[in-house]
Design an enzyme around this catalytic site. Structure first.
Site, PDB file in Angstrom:
ATOM      1  N   SER A  55      62.167  39.077  38.972  1.00  0.00           N
ATOM      2  CA  SER A  55      62.753  40.366  38.621  1.00  0.00           C
ATOM      3  C   SER A  55      61.718  41.459  38.872  1.00  0.00           C
ATOM      4  O   SER A  55      60.759  41.249  39.616  1.00  0.00           O
ATOM      5  CB  SER A  55      63.193  40.333  37.146  1.00  0.00           C
ATOM      6  OG  SER A  55      63.950  41.477  36.826  1.00  0.00           O
ATOM      7  N   ASN A  56      61.886  42.622  38.286  1.00  0.00           N
ATOM      8  CA  ASN A  56      60.910  43.707  38.438  1.00  0.00           C
ATOM      9  C   ASN A  56      60.962  44.596  37.198  1.00  0.00           C
ATOM     10  O   ASN A  56      61.758  44.361  36.291  1.00  0.00           O
ATOM     11  CB  ASN A  56      61.198  44.505  39.723  1.00  0.00           C
ATOM     12  CG  ASN A  56      62.594  45.059  39.716  1.00  0.00           C
ATOM     13  OD1 ASN A  56      62.949  45.859  38.871  1.00  0.00           O
ATOM     14  ND2 ASN A  56      63.417  44.597  40.653  1.00  0.00           N
ATOM     15  N   SER A  57      60.124  45.630  37.179  1.00  0.00           N
ATOM     16  CA  SER A  57      59.945  46.402  35.941  1.00  0.00           C
ATOM     17  C   SER A  57      60.837  47.644  35.865  1.00  0.00           C
ATOM     18  O   SER A  57      60.550  48.557  35.101  1.00  0.00           O
ATOM     19  CB  SER A  57      58.481  46.804  35.798  1.00  0.00           C
ATOM     20  OG  SER A  57      58.123  47.614  36.894  1.00  0.00           O
ATOM     21  N   SER A  58      61.920  47.678  36.628  1.00  0.00           N
ATOM     22  CA  SER A  58      62.819  48.831  36.539  1.00  0.00           C
ATOM     23  C   SER A  58      63.356  48.972  35.109  1.00  0.00           C
ATOM     24  O   SER A  58      63.801  47.997  34.507  1.00  0.00           O
ATOM     25  CB  SER A  58      63.993  48.617  37.508  1.00  0.00           C
ATOM     26  OG  SER A  58      65.045  49.498  37.179  1.00  0.00           O
ATOM     27  N   ALA A  65      67.208  48.528  41.081  1.00  0.00           N
ATOM     28  CA  ALA A  65      66.084  47.905  41.793  1.00  0.00           C
ATOM     29  C   ALA A  65      66.471  46.447  42.024  1.00  0.00           C
ATOM     30  O   ALA A  65      66.120  45.562  41.246  1.00  0.00           O
ATOM     31  CB  ALA A  65      64.816  48.024  40.970  1.00  0.00           C
TER      32      ALA A  65
END
Ligand code: CTP
Length: 215
Positions: free
Chosen positions: A20-23, A87
């Site tokens: 995943s990512n930090s959006s 994102a």
């Protein structure tokens, strides 16, 4: 009717690990609430950990990129404006070999060898909407960049058949992922561009909806 995607996506590798990512989803939430305050019917496809939106906004929670793609494609024919802020993870991990779906890879089973994670490509949600866009629909995308901001944003405007692209650097303080403010340059399909100073995300959202009147 405005369709928005927001937040990160999350693709599992095994039962407990994921990519995943930090959006934070804040930019998308600001766009959703401001469109709703301006009288639009707003439908949001949101990834995990997204904000609680007012009950007047229809939300479709999803986890993976493929789920986001399917939900957005289903809602797109009924929308006048599409705006993708999510994102989306461009790649998803291929589950570890020998581990059944829903199971956890056990450290003990590795016999000293570290696992190698392979990736496969996820759909481009925004590009899918662009390819099926009707002439009465307007499509907005974002461009999250670390290098050549304007060149990359123009490429995305053309390739994804957008009417407007909002370009932001994701490697500078005060801009991009997980920040309360954003510094953006907006480019439209007619070649016009505007560079805005660092602004709180609610104000960036309000200005984006203002711009649509001049498209
Ligand atoms: N986007 C999308 N689905 C993807 C990737 C991106 O819908 N699989 C959308 C984003 O919501 C954003 C725009 O496409 O509106 C651009 O996303 P960005 O991350 O800047 O670029 P990518 O298209 O993923 O290309 P690259 O990572 O090579 O810059």
């Amino acid at each position: 009717t405005v369709l928005l995607t927001l937040g990160p996506t999350r693709d599992p590798w095994d039962a407990v690990r994921y990519l995943s990512n930090s959006s934070s989803g804040l930019m998308g939430a600001c766009l959703a609430v401001s469109a709703w305050m301006r009288g639009a019917v707003v439908k949001v496809v949101c990834g995990p950990n997204a904000f609680d939106l007012p009950p007047g906004i229809e939300t479709h929670p999803v986890t993976t990129a493929r789920q986001m793609s399917e939900a957005a494609a289903d809602l797109w024919p009924g929308a006048d404006i599409g705006c993708c802020t999510a994102a989306v993870c461009d790649f998803r991990p291929v589950p570890p070999r020998g581990v059944e779906a829903g199971q956890k890879l056990k450290r003990r089973s590795l016999a000293g060898d570290l696992p190698v994670i392979s990736l496969e490509e996820n759909p481009d949600v925004l590009k899918g909407l662009g390819l099926s866009k009707r002439s009465d629909q307007t499509l907005i995308g974002f461009a999250a960049e670390t290098g050549d901001l304007l060149g990359q944003a123009r490429l995305k405007l053309d390739e994804k058949r957008l009417d407007l692209v909002v370009a932001n650097r994701v490697d500078l303080p005060g801009s991009g992922f997980d920040s309360p403010t954003n510094s953006v340059t907006v480019l439209d399909r007619n070649g016009r561009s505007e560079q805005w100073p660092e602004l709180p995300k609610p104000e960036v959202a309000w200005r984006i909806w203002d711009l649509l009147r001049h498209l």
